[in-house]
Design a protein around this motif. Structure first.
Motif, PDB file in Angstrom:
ATOM      1  N   LEU A  64       0.839  -1.196   0.000  1.00  0.00           N
ATOM      2  CA  LEU A  64       0.000   0.000   0.000  1.00  0.00           C
ATOM      3  C   LEU A  64       0.871   1.243   0.000  1.00  0.00           C
ATOM      4  N   GLU A  67      -0.031   7.104   1.458  1.00  0.00           N
ATOM      5  CA  GLU A  67      -1.313   7.798   1.535  1.00  0.00           C
ATOM      6  C   GLU A  67      -2.443   6.837   1.897  1.00  0.00           C
ATOM      7  N   GLU A  68      -2.425   5.642   1.315  1.00  0.00           N
ATOM      8  CA  GLU A  68      -3.467   4.657   1.609  1.00  0.00           C
ATOM      9  C   GLU A  68      -3.379   4.183   3.062  1.00  0.00           C
ATOM     10  N   ARG A  69      -2.172   3.975   3.541  1.00  0.00           N
ATOM     11  CA  ARG A  69      -1.998   3.527   4.928  1.00  0.00           C
ATOM     12  C   ARG A  69      -2.433   4.603   5.910  1.00  0.00           C
ATOM     13  N   ASP A 100     -12.489   2.442   0.663  1.00  0.00           N
ATOM     14  CA  ASP A 100     -12.285   3.685  -0.076  1.00  0.00           C
ATOM     15  C   ASP A 100     -12.313   3.355  -1.560  1.00  0.00           C
ATOM     16  N   LEU A 103     -10.685   0.117  -2.815  1.00  0.00           N
ATOM     17  CA  LEU A 103      -9.775  -0.411  -1.811  1.00  0.00           C
ATOM     18  C   LEU A 103     -10.534  -0.795  -0.542  1.00  0.00           C
TER      19      LEU A 103
END
Length: 220
Positions: A64, A67-69, A100, A103
């Protein structure tokens, strides 16, 4: 069971998160962890429950983006804040799924692993005791005179478990494991104290002293 809201030292947080001490400090300095889960008033401390976020952030780094984390952590931040007073069992019954668009991330496995490691940390604390009447107050395994750091040092030196148990017949495999956890969470500071005593059974083969070599470039 240790409390979700317990504040851990960075070395303890590293053990519970299963990351390096450097990564724990990164999580604090780079604001990977929300400020509500960190205390710096009397030394650095991290909320036990938030160790699951540290674990998640670094374990998923190859899958990931940052930003995703961070998005996942920020999404469930308020849920952990509300759940600080809960026991771990109750916390794990919550839904920790983050969605999201395309995701979907389930943080529950990271909370479960953190819960298990907190139990190990607490068990290691309960196993260790110290008293001025025993080995000058050195931490020992409860019910014995065995220094916990000696056992941990044997594990760190990759001594086979059967040799360790032979050297310390009054403890078992589980106590050896917990000794390593305790020592990792509470590392000794400074140089080991010098002593002139030899371990029982040791024999001096030679006391010949070898002169120290002079560094090149120095005049004789």
């Amino acid at each position: 069971m240790p409390a979700v809201a317990e504040m851990l030292k960075p070395t303890e947080a590293a053990v519970v998160s299963r990351v390096s001490l450097r990564d724990v400090n990164r999580a604090i300095d780079e604001r990977i962890l929300p400020e509500a889960f960190v205390s710096v008033d009397n030394g650095r401390h991290v909320l036990a429950g938030a160790c699951s976020f540290i674990s998640f952030y670094f374990e998923t780094a190859k899958r990931l983006t940052s930003e995703e984390r961070l998005f996942a952590i920020r999404t469930v931040e308020s849920k952990l804040t509300r759940a600080r007073g809960l026991a771990w069992a109750a916390l794990l019954r919550e839904d920790w799924t983050v969605r999201d668009e395309f995701l979907t991330i389930d943080l529950r496995p990271f909370l479960k692993n953190t819960s298990d490691r907190m139990s190990d940390l607490e068990a290691s604390r309960e196993m260790v005791t110290s008293s001025s009447d025993v080995l000058g107050g050195a931490p020992v395994i409860r019910g014995t005179r065995i220094p916990v750091y000696d056992v941990a040092a044997s594990v760190a030196a990759d001594h086979p478990i059967d040799r360790i148990l032979e050297a310390y017949p009054s403890i078992d495999v589980e106590k050896v494991r917990l000794a390593s956890i305790y020592a990792e969470a509470n590392p000794l500071r400074g140089r080991p104290r010098a002593t002139g005593d030899l371990p029982e059974g040791s024999v001096i083969v030679s006391d010949r002293r070898v002169p120290r070599l002079r560094k090149a470039g120095r005049s004789s």
